[in-house]
Design a protein around this motif. Structure first.
Motif, PDB file in Angstrom:
ATOM      1  N   LEU A  83       0.830  -1.199   0.000  1.00 16.28           N
ATOM      2  CA  LEU A  83       0.000   0.000   0.000  1.00 16.28           C
ATOM      3  C   LEU A  83       0.870   1.257   0.000  1.00 16.28           C
ATOM      4  O   LEU A  83       2.002   1.247   0.464  1.00 16.28           O
ATOM      5  N   ARG A  84       0.319   2.317  -0.549  1.00 10.28           N
ATOM      6  CA  ARG A  84       0.979   3.616  -0.605  1.00 10.28           C
ATOM      7  C   ARG A  84       2.362   3.491  -1.248  1.00 10.28           C
ATOM      8  O   ARG A  84       2.498   2.883  -2.308  1.00 10.28           O
ATOM      9  N   VAL A  85       3.429   3.983  -0.623  1.00  9.73           N
ATOM     10  CA  VAL A  85       4.737   3.970  -1.284  1.00  9.73           C
ATOM     11  C   VAL A  85       5.223   2.547  -1.550  1.00  9.73           C
ATOM     12  O   VAL A  85       6.001   2.296  -2.478  1.00  9.73           O
ATOM     13  N   SER A  86       4.758   1.588  -0.761  1.00 13.79           N
ATOM     14  CA  SER A  86       5.183   0.203  -0.927  1.00 13.79           C
ATOM     15  C   SER A  86       4.536  -0.477  -2.122  1.00 13.79           C
ATOM     16  O   SER A  86       4.955  -1.576  -2.508  1.00 13.79           O
TER      17      SER A  86
ATOM     18  N   HIS B 289      -4.740  -1.902  -3.189  1.00 15.80           N
ATOM     19  CA  HIS B 289      -5.801  -0.976  -2.790  1.00 15.80           C
ATOM     20  C   HIS B 289      -6.345  -1.405  -1.441  1.00 15.80           C
ATOM     21  O   HIS B 289      -6.524  -2.595  -1.167  1.00 15.80           O
ATOM     22  N   GLY B 290      -6.621  -0.441  -0.584  1.00 11.88           N
ATOM     23  CA  GLY B 290      -7.092  -0.738   0.749  1.00 11.88           C
ATOM     24  C   GLY B 290      -8.600  -0.902   0.817  1.00 11.88           C
ATOM     25  O   GLY B 290      -9.276  -1.162  -0.175  1.00 11.88           O
ATOM     26  N   GLY B 291      -9.120  -0.767   2.024  1.00 12.15           N
ATOM     27  CA  GLY B 291     -10.554  -0.837   2.236  1.00 12.15           C
ATOM     28  C   GLY B 291     -11.124  -2.221   2.028  1.00 12.15           C
ATOM     29  O   GLY B 291     -10.450  -3.238   2.215  1.00 12.15           O
ATOM     30  N   SER B 292     -12.379  -2.258   1.591  1.00  8.07           N
ATOM     31  CA  SER B 292     -13.065  -3.539   1.422  1.00  8.07           C
ATOM     32  C   SER B 292     -12.439  -4.369   0.312  1.00  8.07           C
ATOM     33  O   SER B 292     -12.488  -5.606   0.350  1.00  8.07           O
ATOM     34  N   GLU B 293     -11.819  -3.707  -0.671  1.00  8.93           N
ATOM     35  CA  GLU B 293     -11.181  -4.447  -1.755  1.00  8.93           C
ATOM     36  C   GLU B 293     -10.017  -5.292  -1.227  1.00  8.93           C
ATOM     37  O   GLU B 293      -9.829  -6.439  -1.653  1.00  8.93           O
ATOM     38  N   LEU B 294      -9.261  -4.741  -0.295  1.00  8.48           N
ATOM     39  CA  LEU B 294      -8.157  -5.486   0.313  1.00  8.48           C
ATOM     40  C   LEU B 294      -8.690  -6.661   1.131  1.00  8.48           C
ATOM     41  O   LEU B 294      -8.188  -7.787   1.030  1.00  8.48           O
ATOM     42  N   SER B 295      -9.721  -6.398   1.923  1.00 10.00           N
ATOM     43  CA  SER B 295     -10.314  -7.470   2.721  1.00 10.00           C
ATOM     44  C   SER B 295     -10.852  -8.584   1.837  1.00 10.00           C
ATOM     45  O   SER B 295     -10.632  -9.776   2.103  1.00 10.00           O
ATOM     46  N   ASP B 296     -11.544  -8.203   0.755  1.00  6.65           N
ATOM     47  CA  ASP B 296     -12.079  -9.206  -0.171  1.00  6.65           C
ATOM     48  C   ASP B 296     -10.955 -10.032  -0.785  1.00  6.65           C
ATOM     49  O   ASP B 296     -11.072 -11.254  -0.942  1.00  6.65           O
ATOM     50  N   GLY B 297      -9.854  -9.357  -1.149  1.00  7.58           N
ATOM     51  CA  GLY B 297      -8.739 -10.057  -1.773  1.00  7.58           C
ATOM     52  C   GLY B 297      -8.096 -11.078  -0.853  1.00  7.58           C
ATOM     53  O   GLY B 297      -7.748 -12.190  -1.272  1.00  7.58           O
ATOM     54  N   LEU B 298      -7.936 -10.713   0.416  1.00  6.01           N
ATOM     55  CA  LEU B 298      -7.366 -11.652   1.387  1.00  6.01           C
ATOM     56  C   LEU B 298      -8.281 -12.854   1.595  1.00  6.01           C
ATOM     57  O   LEU B 298      -7.823 -14.005   1.600  1.00  6.01           O
ATOM     58  N   HIS B 299      -9.583 -12.598   1.747  1.00  2.00           N
ATOM     59  CA  HIS B 299     -10.527 -13.698   1.940  1.00  2.00           C
ATOM     60  C   HIS B 299     -10.567 -14.615   0.719  1.00  2.00           C
ATOM     61  O   HIS B 299     -10.588 -15.848   0.850  1.00  2.00           O
ATOM     62  N   ALA B 300     -10.564 -14.015  -0.485  1.00  6.45           N
ATOM     63  CA  ALA B 300     -10.630 -14.821  -1.701  1.00  6.45           C
ATOM     64  C   ALA B 300      -9.388 -15.688  -1.855  1.00  6.45           C
ATOM     65  O   ALA B 300      -9.470 -16.861  -2.248  1.00  6.45           O
TER      66      ALA B 300
ATOM     67  N   LEU C 235       7.168  -0.605   3.755  1.00  7.98           N
ATOM     68  CA  LEU C 235       8.313   0.285   3.914  1.00  7.98           C
ATOM     69  C   LEU C 235       7.876   1.548   4.641  1.00  7.98           C
ATOM     70  O   LEU C 235       6.696   1.898   4.636  1.00  7.98           O
ATOM     71  N   PRO C 236       8.815   2.248   5.272  1.00  8.25           N
ATOM     72  CA  PRO C 236       8.420   3.454   6.003  1.00  8.25           C
ATOM     73  C   PRO C 236       7.961   4.560   5.020  1.00  8.25           C
ATOM     74  O   PRO C 236       8.468   4.626   3.901  1.00  8.25           O
ATOM     75  N   ARG C 237       6.980   5.335   5.475  1.00  6.92           N
ATOM     76  CA  ARG C 237       6.304   5.216   6.766  1.00  6.92           C
ATOM     77  C   ARG C 237       5.269   4.100   6.700  1.00  6.92           C
ATOM     78  O   ARG C 237       4.575   3.978   5.700  1.00  6.92           O
ATOM     79  N   TYR C 238       5.197   3.286   7.742  1.00  8.11           N
ATOM     80  CA  TYR C 238       4.417   2.058   7.680  1.00  8.11           C
ATOM     81  C   TYR C 238       2.920   2.368   7.717  1.00  8.11           C
ATOM     82  O   TYR C 238       2.415   2.870   8.722  1.00  8.11           O
ATOM     83  N   PRO C 239       2.189   2.063   6.640  1.00  5.67           N
ATOM     84  CA  PRO C 239       0.750   2.366   6.625  1.00  5.67           C
ATOM     85  C   PRO C 239      -0.001   1.537   7.660  1.00  5.67           C
ATOM     86  O   PRO C 239       0.164   0.312   7.731  1.00  5.67           O
ATOM     87  N   ALA C 240      -0.831   2.192   8.453  1.00  5.55           N
ATOM     88  CA  ALA C 240      -1.594   1.488   9.482  1.00  5.55           C
ATOM     89  C   ALA C 240      -2.483   0.423   8.863  1.00  5.55           C
ATOM     90  O   ALA C 240      -2.682  -0.651   9.445  1.00  5.55           O
TER      91      ALA C 240
ATOM     92  N   ALA D  55      -2.652  -3.526   9.760  1.00  2.00           N
ATOM     93  CA  ALA D  55      -3.921  -4.166  10.107  1.00  2.00           C
ATOM     94  C   ALA D  55      -4.197  -5.354   9.190  1.00  2.00           C
ATOM     95  O   ALA D  55      -4.756  -6.372   9.624  1.00  2.00           O
ATOM     96  N   ALA D  56      -3.792  -5.242   7.917  1.00  2.00           N
ATOM     97  CA  ALA D  56      -3.998  -6.346   6.970  1.00  2.00           C
ATOM     98  C   ALA D  56      -3.190  -7.571   7.375  1.00  2.00           C
ATOM     99  O   ALA D  56      -3.636  -8.704   7.173  1.00  2.00           O
ATOM    100  N   LEU D  57      -1.991  -7.358   7.936  1.00  2.00           N
ATOM    101  CA  LEU D  57      -1.212  -8.495   8.437  1.00  2.00           C
ATOM    102  C   LEU D  57      -1.972  -9.222   9.541  1.00  2.00           C
ATOM    103  O   LEU D  57      -2.003 -10.460   9.580  1.00  2.00           O
ATOM    104  N   GLU D  58      -2.560  -8.461  10.439  1.00  2.00           N
ATOM    105  CA  GLU D  58      -3.330  -9.069  11.532  1.00  2.00           C
ATOM    106  C   GLU D  58      -4.529  -9.829  10.978  1.00  2.00           C
ATOM    107  O   GLU D  58      -4.828 -10.950  11.421  1.00  2.00           O
ATOM    108  N   SER D  59      -5.210  -9.231  10.001  1.00  2.00           N
ATOM    109  CA  SER D  59      -6.351  -9.910   9.392  1.00  2.00           C
ATOM    110  C   SER D  59      -5.920 -11.195   8.703  1.00  2.00           C
ATOM    111  O   SER D  59      -6.612 -12.220   8.771  1.00  2.00           O
TER     112      SER D  59
END
Length: 278
Positions: free
Chosen positions: A128-131, A154-165, A179-184, A188-192
Motif C-alpha cells: 500500500l501507498r509507497v510500498s 488498494h485498501g478498504g473492502s477491496e483489500l479485505s475481499d482479496g485476502l478472503h478470496a 516500507l516506512p512510513r508504515y501504513p496502518a 492491520a492487513a497483516l493481523e487480518s
C-alpha cells in the motif's frame, strides 16, 4: 597515525574503540577504501555502529563519505574533495546494498521462504501507498514463474475481499511489502491475514519493525534524499524471486519458455538481441 589520518583527525581525542579503527585504517588503507562498514568493523574487531560513529567524529555524514575522502590519497587523484550531496546519497545506497550482500553469505532465510512461496497457490502480494511500487514489481516478475500471483495494492473492502478470496482458494502465505512510513492499514492487513490462517512474510527496512510477521526480510532504505530510496529492498525482492524460480526449476523453465513464445507471437517487445525480455 599516518599523515592522511592525522590531517583528518586534527586534535580530536579518540575513544579506545575508535583508536582500533584508526589503527586498522592506518595499517591497511589501500584495502580499507574498498571495504563496507560491516567488513571494516569485522576486520578491526569492532561493531558496525562504531565505524559509523568514528566517521561522524571526523566530520562525515557516515562511513561512505569517509571512504570517499580517503580514496584520492590511495588512488593518486588530484585535488581530493568530499562527495557532493547527490553522490553521498548514492554512496549510502551502495552501502545498503553491501549490507544485503553480506547477509546473503548465508542465504537460508531467503531460500527456505522461497520454497514455501513457490508452493503456495494462490500467492497474494500486498503493498500500500509507497510500498505499492515494489510490491507491483515483485508480483510482475513472480507471475513469470508462478501460476497464480494476486496483487493487492488498494485498501478498504477491496483489500479485505482479496485476502478472503486468496485464503478460500488455498493460499497459505501472504507476501507484504511494508516500507516506512508504515501504513496502518497494511499493518492491520497483516493481523487480518493471520486471523484468516495465512502466514506472513514481509519485505521491510529493518528487523525491529513495529508489527509482527512470521518472516521478516529486511533491507535498509536510503534516507539521504527528500524521499526514501529503495534500491536495497528492491534487490532483496528480486533475490527472493530468483530463489522462488530455483525452488521449482522445471515449472520455471516451462513458464518462461511459454511466456517467450507468447510475447513473440504478440509482438510485445522491440527485439533487443542478447537481452532477456521481461
Amino acid at each position: 597515525m599516518g599523515d592522511i589520518l592525522d590531517q583528518l583527525l586534527g586534535d580530536r581525542r579518540l575513544s579506545p574503540v575508535q583508536r582500533r579503527i584508526a589503527r586498522y585504517l592506518d595499517d591497511h588503507l589501500a584495502e580499507a577504501i574498498f571495504l563496507s562498514s560491516v567488513e571494516l568493523a569485522d576486520r578491526a574487531g569492532v561493531s558496525q555502529p562504531s565505524v559509523t560513529r568514528f566517521a561522524t567524529v571526523l566530520g562525515f555524514a557516515g562511513y561512505p563519505e569517509l571512504r570517499q575522502a580517503l580514496r584520492p590519497f590511495v588512488l593518486g587523484e588530484r585535488n581530493p574533495s568530499r562527495a557532493n550531496d547527490l553522490q553521498t546519497a548514492i554512496d549510502g545506497e551502495i552501502e545498503n546494498l553491501r549490507n544485503v550482500r553480506d547477509r546473503l553469505a548465508d542465504p537460508s532465510s531467503v531460500t527456505e521462504l522461497a520454497t514455501r512461496l513457490a508452493g503456495c497457490e494462490p500467492l497474494p502480494v500486498l503493498g500500500l501507498r509507497v510500498s505499492s511500487g515494489l510490491a507491483t514489481t515483485f508480483a510482475y516478475f513472480a507471475r513469470r514463474i508462478h501460476p497464480d500471483v494476486r496483487l493487492l495494492t488498494h485498501g478498504g473492502s477491496e483489500l479485505s475481499d482479496g485476502l478472503h478470496a486468496a485464503r478460500r482458494a488455498g493460499a497459505a502465505w501472504l507476501v507484504a511489502v511494508i516500507l516506512p512510513r508504515y501504513p496502518a492499514e497494511a499493518v492491520a492487513a497483516l493481523e487480518s491475514a493471520r486471523e484468516l490462517g495465512l502466514r506472513t512474510a514481509v519485505i521491510t527496512d529493518r528487523p525491529d519493525v513495529p508489527f509482527e510477521a512470521d518472516v521478516i526480510l529486511d533491507a535498509p532504505v536510503g534516507e539521504r534524499l527528500v524521499f526514501d530510496s529503495h534500491a536495497a529492498p528492491l534487490a532483496l525482492a528480486m533475490v527472493l524471486v530468483e530463489a522462488m524460480a530455483d525452488a521449482a526449476p522445471l515449472r520455471t523453465q516451462a513458464r518462461l519458455e511459454e511466456y517467450e513464445r507468447m510475447t513473440d507471437r504478440a509482438g510485445v517487445f522491440v527485439d533487443q538481441p542478447g537481452r532477456l525480455r521481461t
